[in-house]
Design an enzyme around this catalytic site. Structure first.
Site, mmCIF file in Angstrom:
data_model
loop_
_atom_site.group_PDB
_atom_site.id
_atom_site.type_symbol
_atom_site.label_atom_id
_atom_site.label_comp_id
_atom_site.label_asym_id
_atom_site.label_seq_id
_atom_site.Cartn_x
_atom_site.Cartn_y
_atom_site.Cartn_z
ATOM 1 N N LYS A 89 27.221 5.893 11.510
ATOM 2 C CA LYS A 89 26.251 6.118 12.584
ATOM 3 C C LYS A 89 25.335 7.239 12.145
ATOM 4 O O LYS A 89 25.788 8.291 11.686
ATOM 5 C CB LYS A 89 27.001 6.530 13.877
ATOM 6 C CG LYS A 89 26.068 6.796 15.057
ATOM 7 C CD LYS A 89 25.743 5.520 15.789
ATOM 8 C CE LYS A 89 24.510 5.638 16.692
ATOM 9 N NZ LYS A 89 23.224 5.436 15.960
ATOM 10 N N LYS A 125 23.198 7.742 7.072
ATOM 11 C CA LYS A 125 21.786 8.096 7.277
ATOM 12 C C LYS A 125 20.942 7.191 6.404
ATOM 13 O O LYS A 125 21.411 6.711 5.372
ATOM 14 C CB LYS A 125 21.546 9.555 6.864
ATOM 15 C CG LYS A 125 20.284 10.157 7.441
ATOM 16 C CD LYS A 125 20.502 10.667 8.855
ATOM 17 C CE LYS A 125 19.212 11.071 9.520
ATOM 18 N NZ LYS A 125 19.471 11.804 10.784
ATOM 19 N N ASP A 165 14.950 9.165 13.824
ATOM 20 C CA ASP A 165 14.919 10.527 13.269
ATOM 21 C C ASP A 165 13.426 10.810 13.081
ATOM 22 O O ASP A 165 12.593 10.183 13.753
ATOM 23 C CB ASP A 165 15.709 10.605 11.946
ATOM 24 C CG ASP A 165 15.998 12.045 11.518
ATOM 25 O OD1 ASP A 165 16.944 12.646 12.031
ATOM 26 O OD2 ASP A 165 15.248 12.595 10.672
ATOM 27 N N ASN A 239 10.156 14.553 19.213
ATOM 28 C CA ASN A 239 11.153 14.196 20.222
ATOM 29 C C ASN A 239 12.073 15.368 20.572
ATOM 30 O O ASN A 239 12.255 15.690 21.748
ATOM 31 C CB ASN A 239 11.971 12.996 19.712
ATOM 32 C CG ASN A 239 13.112 12.652 20.641
ATOM 33 O OD1 ASN A 239 14.247 13.085 20.446
ATOM 34 N ND2 ASN A 239 12.820 11.913 21.696
HETATM 35 P P1 NDP Z 1 9.729 13.583 15.296
HETATM 36 O O1 NDP Z 1 9.175 12.733 14.226
HETATM 37 O O2 NDP Z 1 9.690 13.122 16.704
HETATM 38 O O3 NDP Z 1 9.047 15.017 15.287
HETATM 39 C C1 NDP Z 1 9.064 15.822 14.137
HETATM 40 C C2 NDP Z 1 8.198 17.030 14.402
HETATM 41 O O4 NDP Z 1 8.386 17.955 13.348
HETATM 42 C C3 NDP Z 1 6.725 16.681 14.437
HETATM 43 O O5 NDP Z 1 6.060 17.574 15.300
HETATM 44 C C4 NDP Z 1 6.304 16.908 12.992
HETATM 45 O O6 NDP Z 1 4.931 17.246 12.842
HETATM 46 C C5 NDP Z 1 7.173 18.082 12.611
HETATM 47 N N1 NDP Z 1 7.477 18.035 11.178
HETATM 48 C C6 NDP Z 1 8.065 17.058 10.493
HETATM 49 N N2 NDP Z 1 8.139 17.348 9.200
HETATM 50 C C7 NDP Z 1 7.571 18.539 9.073
HETATM 51 C C8 NDP Z 1 7.349 19.369 7.962
HETATM 52 N N3 NDP Z 1 7.710 19.020 6.721
HETATM 53 N N4 NDP Z 1 6.732 20.539 8.192
HETATM 54 C C9 NDP Z 1 6.360 20.880 9.429
HETATM 55 N N5 NDP Z 1 6.566 20.130 10.516
HETATM 56 C C10 NDP Z 1 7.163 18.976 10.328
HETATM 57 O O7 NDP Z 1 11.245 13.878 14.853
HETATM 58 P P2 NDP Z 1 12.463 14.394 15.735
HETATM 59 O O8 NDP Z 1 11.985 15.308 16.793
HETATM 60 O O9 NDP Z 1 13.284 13.220 16.109
HETATM 61 O O10 NDP Z 1 13.310 15.209 14.651
HETATM 62 C C11 NDP Z 1 13.106 16.590 14.431
HETATM 63 C C12 NDP Z 1 14.341 17.170 13.742
HETATM 64 O O11 NDP Z 1 15.478 16.983 14.578
HETATM 65 C C13 NDP Z 1 14.703 16.539 12.404
HETATM 66 O O12 NDP Z 1 15.256 17.534 11.570
HETATM 67 C C14 NDP Z 1 15.773 15.539 12.779
HETATM 68 O O13 NDP Z 1 16.609 15.243 11.698
HETATM 69 C C15 NDP Z 1 16.503 16.319 13.855
HETATM 70 N N6 NDP Z 1 17.303 15.538 14.790
HETATM 71 C C16 NDP Z 1 16.762 14.516 15.523
HETATM 72 C C17 NDP Z 1 17.527 13.839 16.440
HETATM 73 C C18 NDP Z 1 16.963 12.775 17.312
HETATM 74 O O14 NDP Z 1 17.680 12.296 18.182
HETATM 75 N N7 NDP Z 1 15.714 12.400 17.181
HETATM 76 C C19 NDP Z 1 18.965 14.156 16.606
HETATM 77 C C20 NDP Z 1 19.398 15.288 15.856
HETATM 78 C C21 NDP Z 1 18.591 15.925 14.976
HETATM 79 P P3 NDP Z 1 3.790 16.108 12.851
HETATM 80 O O15 NDP Z 1 3.609 15.745 14.287
HETATM 81 O O16 NDP Z 1 2.639 16.781 12.234
HETATM 82 O O17 NDP Z 1 4.338 14.980 12.036
HETATM 83 O O1 2IT Z 2 20.326 13.614 13.099
HETATM 84 C C1 2IT Z 2 20.750 12.935 14.062
HETATM 85 O O2 2IT Z 2 21.826 13.180 14.589
HETATM 86 C C2 2IT Z 2 19.913 11.843 14.549
HETATM 87 N N1 2IT Z 2 18.815 11.648 14.041
HETATM 88 C C3 2IT Z 2 20.414 10.934 15.640
HETATM 89 C C4 2IT Z 2 21.332 9.897 15.076
HETATM 90 C C5 2IT Z 2 21.778 8.825 16.028
HETATM 91 O O3 2IT Z 2 22.459 7.911 15.556
HETATM 92 O O4 2IT Z 2 21.464 8.878 17.227
#
Ligand code: NDP
Ligand code: 2IT
Length: 444
Positions: A89, A125, A165, A239
């Site tokens: 997962k 992943k 992600d 997100n």
């Molecule tokens: P999104 O794509 O929704 O948002 C990512 C945000 O981070 C955007 O604002 C993006 O900017 C910015 N960003 C991405 N890469 C870079 C970079 N190299 N430098 C600066 N800013 C950056 O992703 P999520 O919110 O889903 O994910 C964010 C983090 O949270 C990640 O590390 C992910 O692995 C982690 N995560 C996500 C989960 C989920 O449920 N979605 C669960 C657990 C962890 P821009 O808008 O300019 O692209």
């Molecule tokens: O990093 C993470 O935990 C996620 N991007 C969510 C993974 C998931 O299966 O919901």
């Protein structure tokens, strides 16, 4: 040389050119030293070597046609890291920086995170170096369909369940699910983060950000403190960042800065999150637009400057290695008291050392951002049971899970003599369940 040092050295030798994977493995294995001391039988069973070697790695070609009729080719990945406690997962990341090292670090972290949730999910992943920025909906769909045409033969509701992600949200999950269903002729919970009309769970969208803030709230409560009146800086505007902001504000904090990958906004009156949502979720535009819509707000080009904004609580919610040693020092000098990692591995090893030496309450990613995948597991449960829970039911379960994770890592740290070190606590608490399951299942 002791067992942990030997395995760290071997990982670096056997997996050259994978710096992010080395970083995650080093952090985890260092945290597990007290466990290895208590369990000498793990060395004979080569448990750490097996734990750090993926069960399966799939790499594939993703050809697709752009709007001009040109054929484009991207790399696709799925690392099925560990299935000891449940089906693989973990999310899919679409970002030009994606490579094997990044997917492997995320997969390794995911094993322990998923274990910490207390739910039956293994770790995996995947993703692609595809860049969704500037692509039309049609191009996104073409890419997702091609990606799933290969991925579908490796996944399944009881085998491997991907989710979102970076760069993979509701739109992409919709196209991926549509193609899976078409090829396999089955409407099942093979992806999570699905839309609410086709099997998704209420509160999954909010879960990672809300869960992060629930954990911070619990850490504060245990210290007689609360979010009321606290100044917060959040990196990212995706997100996780958006829903962390919503929940922090709801609980009385003031979020003053956020960024996207171009630069950061500072709003001394508190970020108007409805404006950020409109710009980032609806228009898919740049965050600098915010200053044209909200009076008194500032925009600064470049990301790093955000950590110079004084705050009580810092929530890095964008990507890996956003907070290095220098940024950590500035945060500490400016009086930060709590750091909660919403992103995966947003703090470098040197940055973590700065926070820990300064006695900051540091909540590591695999615990603090586990609310997303935990709610994905709740989505899987609802799919299998062919029923839905209300928003309030899912949200209450999420909050309960985050509070439990906090206390489990806190207790593990105490039990193993490293009280207050949540990096070790989370690694130990997550690892013990996986270790026991692996030992019970024989040499596999
Ligand atoms: P999104 O794509 O929704 O948002 C990512 C945000 O981070 C955007 O604002 C993006 O900017 C910015 N960003 C991405 N890469 C870079 C970079 N190299 N430098 C600066 N800013 C950056 O992703 P999520 O919110 O889903 O994910 C964010 C983090 O949270 C990640 O590390 C992910 O692995 C982690 N995560 C996500 C989960 C989920 O449920 N979605 C669960 C657990 C962890 P821009 O808008 O300019 O692209
Ligand atoms: O990093 C993470 O935990 C996620 N991007 C969510 C993974 C998931 O299966 O919901």
């Amino acid at each position: 040389m002791n067992y942990v040092d030997r395995v760290i050295e071997e990982i670096k030798k056997k997996n050259p050119n994978e710096p992010e994977f080395h970083q995650a493995a080093t952090e985890i294995l260092n945290g597990l030293r007290p466990v290895i001391e208590r369990h000498p039988e793990y060395e004979k069973a080569a448990l750490l070597e097996r734990f750090t070697e993926p069960e399966r790695t799939v790499m594939f070609r993703v050809p697709w046609v752009d709007d001009a009729g040109m054929v484009r080719v991207n790399k696709g990945y799925r690392v099925q890291f560990n299935s000891a406690i449940g089906p693989y997962k973990g999310g899919l990341r679409f970002h030009p920086s994606v490579n094997l090292s990044i997917i492997k670090f995320l997969g390794l972290e995911q094993i322990l995170k998923n274990s910490l949730t207390g739910l039956p999910i293994g770790g995996g992943k995947g993703g692609s170096d595809f860049d969704p920025k500037g692509k039309s909906d049609n191009e996104i769909m073409n890419f997702c369909q091609s990606f799933m045409t290969e991925l579908q033969r490796h996944i399944g509701q009881d085998t491997d369940v991907p989710a979102g992600d970076i760069g993979v949200g509701a739109r992409e999950i919709g196209y991926l699910f549509g193609q899976y269903k078409r090829l396999r002729n089955e409407h099942v919970g093979v992806l999570t983060g699905r839309g609410l009309t086709y099997g998704g769970s209420l509160a999954r969208k909010q879960a990672t950000g809300y869960g992060l803030v629930y954990m911070v709230e619990e850490a504060m409560k245990c210290r007689g403190d609360s979010l009321t009146g606290k100044t917060v800086v959040i990196s990212g505007a995706g997100n996780v960042a958006i829903y962390a902001c919503v929940k922090a504000q709801e609980l009385g904090a003031k979020v003053v800065a956020m960024y996207d990958s171009n630069g950061y906004i500072y709003d001394k009156n508190g970020i108007d999150i409805a404006v950020v949502k409109q710009i980032k979720e609806v228009e898919r535009a740049r965050i600098k637009e915010y200053v044209n819509r909200v009076e008194g707000a500032e925009y600064h080009e470049g990301c790093k400057g955000i950590w110079t904004v004084p705050c009580d609580l810092a929530l890095p919610c964008a990507t890996q290695n956003e907070i290095d040693e220098a940024s950590a020092k500035i945060l500490v000098e400016n009086g930060v008291k709590y750091v909660g990692e919403g992103a995966n591995m947003p703090t470098t090893l040197e940055g973590i050392a700065v926070f820990q030496a300064a006695g900051i309450v540091f909540l590591p990613a695999k615990a603090a951002n586990a609310g997303g995948v935990a709610t994905s597991a709740l989505e899987m449960a609802q799919s299998s049971g062919r029923m839905y829970w209300t928003f309030e039911e899912v949200d209450a379960k999420l909050k309960n899970i985050m509070i439990n994770i906090y206390h489990n890592m806190d207790n593990a740290a105490k039990e193993y003599g490293v009280e207050g070190d949540y990096v070790s606590g989370a690694n130990i608490a997550g690892f013990m369940k996986v270790a026991e399951a692996m030992m019970a299942q024989g040499i596999v």
